[in-house]
Design an enzyme around this catalytic site. Structure first.
Site, PDB file in Angstrom:
ATOM      1  N   SER A   1      26.685 -13.683   2.603  1.00 14.51           N
ATOM      2  CA  SER A   1      27.833 -12.862   2.225  1.00 14.51           C
ATOM      3  C   SER A   1      27.383 -11.430   2.020  1.00 14.51           C
ATOM      4  O   SER A   1      26.230 -11.177   1.650  1.00 14.51           O
ATOM      5  CB  SER A   1      28.489 -13.390   0.945  1.00 14.51           C
ATOM      6  OG  SER A   1      27.572 -13.357  -0.133  1.00 14.51           O
TER       7      SER A   1
ATOM      8  N   HIS B   1      33.434  -6.217   4.296  1.00 15.75           N
ATOM      9  CA  HIS B   1      33.029  -7.502   3.714  1.00 15.75           C
ATOM     10  C   HIS B   1      32.771  -8.492   4.832  1.00 15.75           C
ATOM     11  O   HIS B   1      33.476  -8.503   5.850  1.00 15.75           O
ATOM     12  CB  HIS B   1      34.146  -8.021   2.798  1.00 15.75           C
ATOM     13  CG  HIS B   1      34.068  -9.492   2.512  1.00 15.75           C
ATOM     14  ND1 HIS B   1      34.906 -10.408   3.118  1.00 15.75           N
ATOM     15  CD2 HIS B   1      33.264 -10.213   1.698  1.00 15.75           C
ATOM     16  CE1 HIS B   1      34.628 -11.619   2.676  1.00 15.75           C
ATOM     17  NE2 HIS B   1      33.637 -11.527   1.822  1.00 15.75           N
TER      18      HIS B   1
ATOM     19  N   ARG C   1      29.867 -19.373   6.010  1.00 17.93           N
ATOM     20  CA  ARG C   1      29.379 -20.433   5.144  1.00 17.93           C
ATOM     21  C   ARG C   1      29.548 -21.799   5.814  1.00 17.93           C
ATOM     22  O   ARG C   1      30.371 -21.977   6.718  1.00 17.93           O
ATOM     23  CB  ARG C   1      30.119 -20.411   3.815  1.00 17.93           C
ATOM     24  CG  ARG C   1      31.632 -20.502   3.963  1.00 17.93           C
ATOM     25  CD  ARG C   1      32.348 -20.167   2.675  1.00 17.93           C
ATOM     26  NE  ARG C   1      33.798 -20.185   2.848  1.00 17.93           N
ATOM     27  CZ  ARG C   1      34.515 -19.143   3.265  1.00 17.93           C
ATOM     28  NH1 ARG C   1      33.917 -18.004   3.556  1.00 17.93           N
ATOM     29  NH2 ARG C   1      35.829 -19.231   3.398  1.00 17.93           N
TER      30      ARG C   1
ATOM     31  N   HIS D   1      38.813  -4.783  15.190  1.00 14.82           N
ATOM     32  CA  HIS D   1      39.541  -5.983  15.611  1.00 14.82           C
ATOM     33  C   HIS D   1      39.206  -6.384  17.044  1.00 14.82           C
ATOM     34  O   HIS D   1      39.048  -7.585  17.344  1.00 14.82           O
ATOM     35  CB  HIS D   1      41.038  -5.763  15.453  1.00 14.82           C
ATOM     36  CG  HIS D   1      41.529  -6.003  14.060  1.00 14.82           C
ATOM     37  ND1 HIS D   1      42.060  -7.191  13.644  1.00 14.82           N
ATOM     38  CD2 HIS D   1      41.548  -5.193  12.964  1.00 14.82           C
ATOM     39  CE1 HIS D   1      42.399  -7.126  12.369  1.00 14.82           C
ATOM     40  NE2 HIS D   1      42.103  -5.915  11.936  1.00 14.82           N
TER      41      HIS D   1
ATOM     42  N   HIS E   1      50.115  -9.423  -6.663  1.00 11.27           N
ATOM     43  CA  HIS E   1      50.657  -8.673  -7.797  1.00 11.27           C
ATOM     44  C   HIS E   1      50.862  -7.200  -7.450  1.00 11.27           C
ATOM     45  O   HIS E   1      51.552  -6.484  -8.180  1.00 11.27           O
ATOM     46  CB  HIS E   1      49.733  -8.809  -9.004  1.00 11.27           C
ATOM     47  CG  HIS E   1      48.354  -8.272  -8.800  1.00 11.27           C
ATOM     48  ND1 HIS E   1      47.404  -8.910  -8.053  1.00 11.27           N
ATOM     49  CD2 HIS E   1      47.756  -7.138  -9.253  1.00 11.27           C
ATOM     50  CE1 HIS E   1      46.280  -8.209  -8.047  1.00 11.27           C
ATOM     51  NE2 HIS E   1      46.466  -7.122  -8.779  1.00 11.27           N
TER      52      HIS E   1
ATOM     53  N   ASN F   1      27.530 -22.640 -10.947  1.00 11.84           N
ATOM     54  CA  ASN F   1      26.424 -22.074 -11.706  1.00 11.84           C
ATOM     55  C   ASN F   1      25.471 -21.291 -10.811  1.00 11.84           C
ATOM     56  O   ASN F   1      24.247 -21.396 -10.925  1.00 11.84           O
ATOM     57  CB  ASN F   1      25.658 -23.173 -12.469  1.00 11.84           C
ATOM     58  CG  ASN F   1      24.736 -22.605 -13.538  1.00 11.84           C
ATOM     59  OD1 ASN F   1      25.011 -21.537 -14.091  1.00 11.84           O
ATOM     60  ND2 ASN F   1      23.638 -23.294 -13.814  1.00 11.84           N
ATOM     61  N   GLY F   2      26.045 -20.504  -9.907  1.00 10.03           N
ATOM     62  CA  GLY F   2      25.228 -19.627  -9.081  1.00 10.03           C
ATOM     63  C   GLY F   2      24.714 -18.447  -9.892  1.00 10.03           C
ATOM     64  O   GLY F   2      25.026 -18.295 -11.078  1.00 10.03           O
TER      65      GLY F   2
END
Length: 343
Positions: A111, A125, A129, A159, A189, A298-299
């Site tokens: 990532s 970004h 995975r 794109h 939101h 818990n990374g």
């Protein structure tokens, strides 16, 4: 035809199961992708260097986080590799794939989030995975572009590059996954997309429809249902597709950086950039599934939150001046567009 909300679990056939060396092959690719990207970005920046932190997860696995700070081009750039496993699935996975219950899991991925210094260079970004839990497996990922002072030619180039990578593998990948990206990177939101999109896909195991998301009434699902269920795609087919998308990142993004990083800017542009970075923070802390998965398993917290920008500002009740460059971002670029055919 079944909608996404009606999709039934299809038992895995022997032809759809991963090969015995699947985990090792995907892990090696994810590491190579991290190496390839960080080397190119360091060369492009010319000043900053990536610091690497390796970490271990007590429950199993670990990773290596690479962060570049205070570079000439990149104010902060984080490119992470992780590989984790365990006996208990996090709630975010069980909610989406209840058939994985009762199995141990394995997950690996690369990532990246890049926050450039110049407001004319967009934030970007990337995440690819792979996940296994007993007989259940899938690939997911994508890449998206978040400009502050956007250029239509940059959005179009981004794109087109990913469409070409998709079309090599299946003609319906890009139109479905582009729509899925527009829907996923959406701040409900705020009533706006995070940026100009790109690709997003998840739960790709070669079976069922291309769209496997939560909104059967929106464009991605509608388009996916219209084109129908593709013929079975093997693990090898999907791995090749993910590799093609991963390798498309540098050709998609580097030319944009090279065109824009020397453009002059002042306090107005910088303040607007910092304000818009607030949207990035909002999305990643409220909606982003990768952040939620990392925290639930818990990374390493520093690695999970490396996507947050180093500087950001909020302003109460901000409205851009009419007909200003800032207003154009809202009226044109934060609405889904057909960037491939943009004129």
């Amino acid at each position: 035809m079944l909608t996404n909300s009606q999709t039934k679990t299809v038992p895995a056939s022997s032809s759809s199961l991963p090969p015995s060396d699947a985990k090792n092959r995907v892990s090696q690719f994810m590491k190579r992708l991290q190496d390839q990207i960080t080397q190119k970005l360091a060369d492009l920046d010319g000043v900053g260097n990536f610091r690497e932190d390796t970490w271990e997860r007590p429950e199993g696995g670990g990773g290596r986080s690479r962060i570049l700070c205070e570079g000439a081009i990149f104010e902060q750039a984080g490119v992470n590799f992780s590989e984790v496993w365990g006996s208990h699935l996090p709630p975010s996975i069980l909610t989406q794939r209840p058939e994985a219950a009762g199995h141990g899991f394995y997950a690996t991925g690369t990532s990246m989030v890049l926050h450039p210094r110049n407001p004319y260079v967009p934030t970007v970004h990337l995440n690819y995975r792979y996940f296994e839990a007993g007989p259940v497996w899938w690939f997911g990922g994508g890449a998206d572009l978040t400009p502050y002072y956007p250029f239509a030619e940059d959005a179009s180039h981004f794109h087109k590059t990913f469409k070409q990578a998709c079309d090599t593998h299946h003609p319906d990948y890009y139109p479905v996954f582009k729509r899925w990206c527009d829907e996923y990177f959406y701040l409900k939101h705020r009533g706006e997309t995070r940026g100009v999109g790109g690709l997003f896909f998840d739960y790709q195991d070669g079976q069922g429809s291309l769209y496997r998301g939560p909104h059967p009434d929106k464009d991605a699902a509608i388009y996916s249902n219209k084109v129908g269920t593709p013929s079975q795609r093997s693990w090898e087919d999907l791995f090749a597709f993910v590799q093609g998308c991963g390798d498309a990142f540098l050709p998609a993004y580097v030319p944009i950086v090279e065109r824009r990083h020397k453009l002059e800017y002042g306090d107005r542009q910088r303040n607007f950039q910092l304000y818009r970075r607030g949207r990035y923070v909002e999305f990643n802390l409220v909606y982003d599934r990768g952040t939620i998965f990392g925290l639930q398993t818990n990374g390493r917290t520093e690695s999970i939150l490396m996507s947050l920008p180093p500087l950001v500002r909020w302003e109460y009740g901000y409205n851009p001046e009419p007909n200003s460059p800032e207003a154009e971002l809202y009226t044109t670029f934060l609405k889904p567009q057909d960037w491939v055919n943009w004129r």
